[in-house]
Design a protein around this motif. Structure first.
Motif, PDB file in Angstrom:
ATOM      1  N   TYR A  98     -47.929 -55.162  40.063  1.00 48.77           N
ATOM      2  CA  TYR A  98     -49.372 -55.080  40.232  1.00 48.77           C
ATOM      3  C   TYR A  98     -49.860 -56.156  41.190  1.00 48.77           C
TER       4      TYR A  98
ATOM      5  N   TRP B 186     -50.272 -47.628  31.939  1.00 43.53           N
ATOM      6  CA  TRP B 186     -49.707 -47.891  33.248  1.00 43.53           C
ATOM      7  C   TRP B 186     -48.824 -46.694  33.595  1.00 43.53           C
TER       8      TRP B 186
ATOM      9  N   LYS C  12     -53.016 -50.173  29.629  1.00 39.42           N
ATOM     10  CA  LYS C  12     -53.651 -50.726  30.820  1.00 39.42           C
ATOM     11  C   LYS C  12     -55.142 -50.817  30.548  1.00 39.42           C
TER      12      LYS C  12
END
Lengths: 79, 786
Positions: free
Chosen positions: B75, B31, B38
């Motif tokens: 997110y 990320w 991620k």
């Protein structure tokens, strides 16, 4: 009887009355389910005495003694 | 392409579901700005339409305190996935649904994947999914990620859900402060997306939201002034968390219907294991035994102790020259790690030889040297460690996935707290004895950024396997040359020196630049699980990919540069190995040689001090090169070419030729042990540290520490009374640090201020409105409730 969670002996259980402290630590305790009214059993201590392991809301949670010290517990008097 | 996000608690089986849905399409990255994995992949079984699946980090809540929580929050709010799949562990409903109550508040299509249904069945319990669905008002789908059951139905339901926009709902609509929720939400409508979510966080006094929507704070403060709960007063953070749990708990027993006898059976399985593994007396010895086994399987050359027991003689058939020679060491059977290392080493050696002979006569000498030594040599030096690195990764992922790692942290937390670290820091440090690279990657399990940085910095001090040849060769050389002392004692004391340096550095860092309270250790001890082979392999494959990619880019570039300057002179003439003393590197070494004088291997060795400087520099490619360089350099000082293998012999030659003293040799070992590690480890550190500045400071820290430690050893070893000077200096540093901490004096560097928030609230007034005559916001609010 009221006492803090860090003073529990192994196998002792009680209901959370109040959670002190502030900020991140306090919020973390809430998020993990340690809110007033939750039923807690002290399962064991680490070999060096700290941290401790408790059972709460059906799972095992570990926390340090100083973190347990901010949790006030309501314990049923047996006597 | 449609985008679905998986959200859920840690250990809820989210990653297993992700692996099952995406298979080989999975891709792991970072990320932005943080070192949290991620994972992205594609689900292809939905007819024509491919669906991107994102595995969000495992979290317990959407509070703003950990990077994982912030990532999930940002997110969903900013990237707006088409559907959020909330994975819920059916065996642990109460705590898992707590996150659900928060996800519900966002304006995003949401479905609940009720995972581990296979275990629910096994434990003879039953779940009323329809009732759960009715209670929360969102689709609930029973699945077993482990057996890949129900996952396609899940995706179909999610697909159907993503076609309908969904408004956030709260489970607190019947609470005493429902009016406040409604008003805050109304005030935010049109101002922000997801008004309900922001309103809830505002009421919880979430520091991020307070900063974002100051206009609503007065309203909330005004309400709080009029509100008081019996238990909580007006502590809304506690009240809301409690109300969520109360809502969940209300009729949970009619949703999760357990049969009395079998619930017990299930719990005791994990409990039985725990009784032994975290036993008061046996817990720590068992942990040490597990650790020893892991290292033994990876690095030992005498796996079954046949050599040590005398069952195998030294001249035991080593099958030299055959395909099987890698299986056996000089005195025993090799461990899997060493066998893999040998096979890879042999095949890569074969490739090098083949390339060299193919180019013989075709290309000029320097091109052959460049390709074989510079490129292939550098690459192979790094790649040959891959099997052992991966094996370490494998063992530690098994421990992590099984749930044992959380117990290890539980066992050891007490010891590490003393140094300002948590029990979790133990693993990366101890892995450092094997190899710094997996150790640094493993620091991801640490919760606190400062703790992570401090740990990464001290990992190289735990002397890795590749540094052992430096230790044994020089220690052996010292004993041979001086005729006294014990090589083993020297080696062990150097290991201890590394550990002591690490402890002192951590203490110093945690009290100065890397300060901060030890992160809370409020952690779930998940039930033990058998690790998933598929998940483990995917994980390993991923690590291998990353490592190989780095070996071919940053590490290759660095090693080629070192090769170049050690094989060319300033006037671009190629130099074979034995003429390294004419190279650019040697002249740089001569130039900076005075810098190393305090450590005993600089100017006092006259024109030969550069040898040690150059040897240390070649150690950047791989640490065992240090001794190999001695071998090659022996030729240049008229002692004859010794070759790579005869480490101790090369050191003895060096001592005779340069007249270096024993304290200086010890300082040289210490310098190599604590200085900047090999390029591969440097690359790992760079990937694991969040920003460039921290990375540069880390390089500087390594060099400065090694310089200081080596200087101390040389000076004290040469003139014993200097120990008093160092002791006084150490006491002074400790005193100043203690004084500054006591007086709360903080020396801030310029860029450190980024996250300092002021103590006052955003209006510059006290937090409570109780004693306040009122202002626009609060008076308007009061009117509205009348």
């Amino acid at each position: 009887m009221v006492k803090n969670l860090d003073q529990f002996v192994i196998g002792e259980c009680g209901i959370i009355k109040n959670v002190g402290g502030e900020g991140r630590m306090r919020r973390r305790l809430f998020d993990m389910g340690a809110t007033p009214g939750a039923y807690v059993t002290l399962r064991k201590r680490a070999p060096l005495g700290d941290p401790i392991e408790i059972n709460i809301r059906g799972y095992e949670l570990t926390l340090r003694k100083n973190e347990a010290a901010i949790i006030a517990m309501e314990v049923k008097d047996n006597a | 392409m449609l985008k679905f996000a998986l959200a859920g608690n840690p250990n809820c089986g989210k990653t297993t579901l992700f692996n099952g849905l995406t298979g080989s399409t999975a891709h792991v990255g970072n990320w932005p700005g943080v070192t949290v994995d991620k994972k992205e992949g594609v689900y292809k079984k939905m007819g024509k339409e491919a669906i991107a699946v994102v595995d969000l980090p495992g979290i317990y809540s959407l509070s703003p305190y950990t990077p994982e929580e912030l990532i999930t929050r940002q997110y969903i709010l900013k990237e707006r996935p088409d559907c959020v799949i909330n994975v819920v562990d059916a065996m642990n409903l109460e705590r898992n649904l707590y996150l659900t109550t928060q996800l519900m508040e966002m304006d995003v299509p949401l479905v609940v994947a009720l995972n581990r249904m296979d275990e629910v069945e096994k434990s003879d319990a039953r779940i009323d999914a329809a009732k759960l669905e009715e209670k929360f008002g969102i689709p609930v789908i029973e699945i077993s990620a482990l057996r890949n059951e129900g996952t396609d139905i899940l995706m179909r339901r999610a697909y159907a859900a993503c076609k309908k926009p969904r408004k956030g709902t709260t489970v607190l609509k019947d609470s005493a402060f429902a009016q406040l929720i409604h008003d805050t939400k109304t005030a935010l409508e049109g101002v922000v997306d997801n008004p309900l979510f922001h309103a809830m966080k505002l009421i919880e006094m979430d520091p991020l939201e307070v900063e974002l929507h100051p206009q609503c704070i007065r309203m909330i403060e005004a309400f709080k002034a009029t509100f008081s709960d019996d238990t909580f007063g007006s502590d809304f953070e506690a009240l809301i968390a409690d109300s969520r749990y109360k809502y969940i708990a209300k009729d949970i027993s009619s949703i999760f219907i357990r049969s009395e006898k079998n619930k017990e059976v299930y719990i005791t399985k994990s409990d039985k294991a725990d009784k032994v593994l975290t036993h008061k007396i046996w817990g720590i010895p068992i942990f040490l035994l597990i650790l020893f086994t892991v290292f033994h399987m990876t690095f030992s050359e005498d796996l079954l102790y046949l050599g040590a027991l005398g069952a195998i003689k030294e001249d035991f058939v080593t099958l030299e020259g055959t395909f099987y020679q890698g299986l056996f060491g000089s005195g025993g059977i090799n461990s899997p790690g060493v066998i893999l290392f040998n096979f890879l080493d042999m095949s890569m050696g074969g490739i090098s030889d083949a390339v060299a002979s193919a180019m013989e006569g075709v290309a000029s000498e320097w091109i052959i040297g460049f390709v074989v030594q510079g490129v292939l040599g550098g690459l192979f030096a790094v790649l040959s460690f891959l099997p052992q690195i991966l094996l370490l990764f494998l063992f530690f992922s098994i421990l992590e996935d099984s749930g044992y790692m959380a117990r290890a942290a539980f066992l050891l937390d007490r010891i590490f707290r003393r140094f300002g670290l948590s029990g979790r820091a133990f693993m990366p440090m101890i892995m450092g004895f094997g190899c710094s690279i997996p150790a640094m990657v493993n620091t991801r399990t640490l919760a606190d950024a400062n703790e992570r940085t401090a740990t990464i910095r001290v990992i190289p001090f735990f002397s890795c396997g590749a540094k052992l040849p430096i230790l044994t060769a020089i220690a052996g050389g010292i004993v041979m040359q001086s005729g006294t002392g014990n090589a083993d004692v020297i080696t062990y004391s150097m290991y201890l020196l590394g550990i002591a340096t690490a402890i002192l550095s951590v203490l110093l860092m945690r009290n100065t630049t890397m300060k901060g309270e030890v992160a809370p250790f409020i952690m779930e001890l998940p039930a033990y699980h058998t690790p998933q082979v598929k998940g483990l392999l995917l994980h390993l494959w991923d690590k291998a990919k990353h490592f190989v990619k780095k070996a071919f880019t940053i590490i290759l570039l660095s090693t080629v540069i070192i090769w170049f300057i050690s094989h060319f002179s300033w006037d671009w003439v190629y130099l074979p190995d034995e003429k390294i003393h004419l190279s650019i590197l040697a002249s740089i070494g001569q130039f900076i040689q005075p810098l190393f004088t305090p450590m005993g291997f600089g100017s006092q060795l006259n024109h030969l001090g550069w040898i040690f400087v150059v040897a240390a520099a070649t150690g950047l490619i791989a640490k065992e090169n240090v001794i190999a360089t001695f071998g090659t350099l022996a030729a240049t000082i008229g002692m004859g070419f010794v070759g790579d293998e005869e480490g101790i012999q090369a050191v003895v030659h060096m001592i005779a030729a340069t007249g270096i003293t024993v304290p200086a040799l010890l300082a040289f070992i210490a310098f190599n042990m604590t200085t900047i590690p090999c390029f591969a480890a440097v690359a790992a550190a760079k990937a694991e540290l969040e920003d460039k500045k921290k990375f540069r400071m880390t390089l500087l820290f390594w060099f400065a520490t090694s310089y200081l430690v080596a200087t101390m050893i040389y000076l004290i070893g040469s003139w014993w009374w200097t120990s008093f000077v160092f002791a006084a200096a150490a006491a002074a540093v400790a005193g100043v640090v203690a004084y500054m901490n006591k007086k709360k004096i903080v020396i801030r560097f310029k860029s450190h201020k980024k996250f300092v928030t002021s103590q006052k609230n955003l209006f510059g007034c006290a937090r409570s409105c109780a004693d306040c005559p009122g202002c626009n916001v609060s008076s308007q609010y009061e009117k509205s409730i009348k």
